[in-house]
Design a protein around this motif. Sequence first.
Motif, short mmCIF file in Angstrom:
data_model
loop_
_atom_site.label_atom_id
_atom_site.label_comp_id
_atom_site.label_asym_id
_atom_site.label_seq_id
_atom_site.Cartn_x
_atom_site.Cartn_y
_atom_site.Cartn_z
N LEU A 123 3.04 16.50 6.17
CA LEU A 123 4.00 15.94 7.23
C LEU A 123 3.12 14.32 7.55
CD1 LEU A 123 5.83 18.92 9.02
CD2 LEU A 123 6.52 17.52 6.70
N ALA A 124 2.42 13.58 8.38
CA ALA A 124 2.16 12.79 9.41
C ALA A 124 2.15 11.99 8.22
CB ALA A 124 1.31 13.13 10.38
N VAL A 125 1.09 12.04 7.07
CA VAL A 125 1.02 11.40 6.43
C VAL A 125 2.07 11.14 5.20
CG1 VAL A 125 -0.74 10.80 4.20
CG2 VAL A 125 -1.67 12.12 5.85
N GLY A 126 2.76 12.39 5.17
CA GLY A 126 4.03 11.32 4.09
C GLY A 126 5.17 10.35 5.34
N ALA A 127 5.06 10.44 6.00
CA ALA A 127 5.82 9.97 7.23
C ALA A 127 5.94 8.38 7.01
CB ALA A 127 6.53 10.32 8.37
N SER A 128 4.24 8.46 7.04
CA SER A 128 3.23 7.07 7.28
C SER A 128 2.97 6.24 6.41
CB SER A 128 1.91 7.14 7.96
OG SER A 128 1.77 6.19 8.63
N VAL A 129 2.60 6.51 5.19
CA VAL A 129 2.33 5.61 4.04
C VAL A 129 3.01 4.78 3.64
CG1 VAL A 129 1.17 5.76 2.00
CG2 VAL A 129 0.50 7.46 3.41
N PRO A 130 4.53 5.17 3.60
CA PRO A 130 5.60 4.15 3.26
C PRO A 130 5.67 3.30 3.05
CG PRO A 130 6.14 7.02 2.16
CD PRO A 130 4.90 6.89 3.27
N ALA A 131 5.83 4.02 5.35
CA ALA A 131 5.85 2.60 6.40
C ALA A 131 5.36 1.53 6.08
CB ALA A 131 6.55 3.58 7.12
N ILE A 136 4.09 -3.63 6.03
CA ILE A 136 2.55 -4.77 5.80
C ILE A 136 3.72 -6.41 4.21
CG2 ILE A 136 1.15 -5.49 4.14
CD1 ILE A 136 -0.45 -2.75 4.87
N ALA A 137 4.76 -5.63 3.15
CA ALA A 137 5.40 -6.37 2.52
C ALA A 137 6.52 -7.15 3.56
CB ALA A 137 6.94 -5.61 1.47
N GLU A 138 7.20 -6.82 4.00
CA GLU A 138 7.88 -7.49 4.72
C GLU A 138 7.47 -8.69 6.09
OE1 GLU A 138 11.48 -4.58 5.18
OE2 GLU A 138 10.04 -4.88 6.80
N THR A 139 5.80 -8.69 6.19
CA THR A 139 5.44 -9.54 7.07
C THR A 139 4.59 -10.20 6.85
OG1 THR A 139 3.93 -7.31 7.31
CG2 THR A 139 6.15 -8.20 9.16
N HIS A 148 -2.52 -8.64 0.97
CA HIS A 148 -2.33 -8.02 1.60
C HIS A 148 -1.77 -6.05 1.61
CE1 HIS A 148 -2.25 -11.04 5.50
NE2 HIS A 148 -2.36 -11.72 4.46
N ILE A 149 -1.04 -5.72 0.61
CA ILE A 149 -0.99 -4.87 0.44
C ILE A 149 -1.75 -3.96 0.03
CG2 ILE A 149 0.62 -3.13 -1.14
CD1 ILE A 149 2.91 -5.18 -0.85
N GLY A 150 -2.87 -4.99 -0.74
CA GLY A 150 -3.97 -4.52 -1.51
C GLY A 150 -5.55 -3.19 -0.57
N ALA A 151 -4.80 -4.44 0.93
CA ALA A 151 -5.74 -3.31 1.98
C ALA A 151 -5.48 -2.50 2.30
CB ALA A 151 -5.95 -3.94 3.20
N THR A 152 -4.63 -1.78 1.59
CA THR A 152 -3.87 -0.08 2.10
C THR A 152 -4.50 0.40 1.42
OG1 THR A 152 -2.04 -0.30 0.38
CG2 THR A 152 -1.85 -0.69 2.71
#
Length: 438
Positions: A123-131, A136-139, A148-152
Motif C-alpha cells: 500500500l505504501a509503495v503504491g501510493a508513493s511511486v506515482p507521486a 520530478i516531472a513537474e520540477t 531526472h526521472i531516470g534517477a528513479t
Amino acid sequence: MSIDLNKPPAEHRKLTGWKSTAAVAMSNYIDSGSIIAIAASLGLWAEAYFPHDDGSIAGILTAFSSNAFGAAIGALIGGPLCDKYGRKFIYTYDLLVYAFGGLIVTFAVNVPMLFVGFVILGLAVGASVPAGWTYIAETAPTEKRGKHIGATQLAWSVGPVVGFGLAVVLAPLGLLGSRIIFAHLVVIALVTWYIRRNLEESVAWQAAKGGEGTKPPSAWASFRELLKRPANVKALLFLAAIYTLWNLAASQNGIFLPTILNSMGYDNQQSSLFSMVSWIVVTISTVVFMMLVDKISYRWFYFFGGAVAVISWIVLVFGPATSGATAFGYAILWGISAGPSAQAFYSIWSPELFATPYRAGAQGFVFFLVRTASGLISLIFPVILAQPNGLLKNGLILIGALLLATIIGTVFTPKTQNKPLEQIEMERYGEVISAQDL
C-alpha cells in the motif's frame, strides 16, 4: 519531544534540484528493495512457516505484496489523493506506513504476520511511486526531464543490488539474515521520510488548483474529467498496454528469479549471486539510459530495450538448463534491456501525457492495472513453474507479452521529447487544463 508532521522546514534546508530528485527517487529504492527482499527470503520463510506448500501460499503472499495487489490498491488510492492534497502530502505519511509494514515482516512469526506486513508495504509503495514520477516531472528542467526521472530507475535498480548482496552475505544466518534485510529497509524508509520533510510543494500543482489557500477539487471529479477526454483515454490504453505487458515478465524476474534458478539446480546463495550480477548490469544500463534519454530518439531507444528483453527470455527458456552460461547470459541481457525498458519510458511518458490536475491520478490508475496483472500472474506462476516443463510454459507467455509491449511502444511512441509540459498540454488538449474547470 514530538514532531509536527506539517511544520514547514527552515528555508535554508529546502531541497531543490538533484537533491529533491534523489530524495523522491528513494521511493523506487524501497519499492524494488521490498520486492527483492521478499524474493530472496521467500524460500526461507517457506521452510520456517509453510514447508509443505505447493506454491499456493507463496503465490498469495507475493500477489498481495508490493509486487502486485498491495501496490495496486495503494496507487489507486494514493494517485487521486496526490492530485487533491498535493505531492508533498503523500510524502508526509507514506514512508511511515512503509516502515510499520517493514517492522511487522521483520518480526513475523507466522504466515498471517507476513501477509499483513506485505500488504502494508505494498500500500505504501503504491501510493508513493506515482507521486514521485509526477513530482520530478513537474520540477525538473525540461531539457533534463528524462535524466531526472531516470534517477528513479537508478534507485530502483540499486535496491536489488543491495538486497541480493545482503542475501549473499547474510545467507549463513538463514531466516535471521532475511529479517536483517527487511530491517535495513525500515531504516532507509525512516531516514528518507525525515529528509523529505524539506521538500517544497510542486509549483505546477499549486498553480493548477488555483493557488495557495484555494480549496482543492474533488479527487474523483478530477478522475471523471480524466476519462471524459479522448486524448486521455488513448494515453491510458497505450501506457497500460506497454507497462502491463512488460511488467508481467519483469515482476516475475524480480520476485521469482531465485525460484527459477533453484528449479534449474542452483542453491539459494548461487541464485542470489546470479541475481545480483543481473542487477549490477541493470544499474549500469540505467546510468547509460539517464545519459542518453534526452539526446536520442525515444522510439529507437525503446525498441532496443524491448528487443533485448525478448532475447533474454528466449535464452533463459531455451538455453541448456544445467549450463551456467544460460543463467549468466540471461542475467546480462535482461540487465542491458532494463535501462531503456518499458518501465523507464512509462515513468517519463506518464507524467508528460496528462494535465497537472489529474497527472498523479492517471498514473495511479495505470499502476493499479499493472500491479493487479502482476498479482494475478503471481498466483499462478509458482504453481505452473512446479509442473513438468513449467519454465517453458511460463516463458512462452512472457516472451509473447514482451514482444507485444515492444511493438506497441515502438509504433505509438509519444512525440513529447524535450518539450515543456505546458507545450505538451496545449498540443494534446488545445488548451491549458485547470483544476478550476473541474
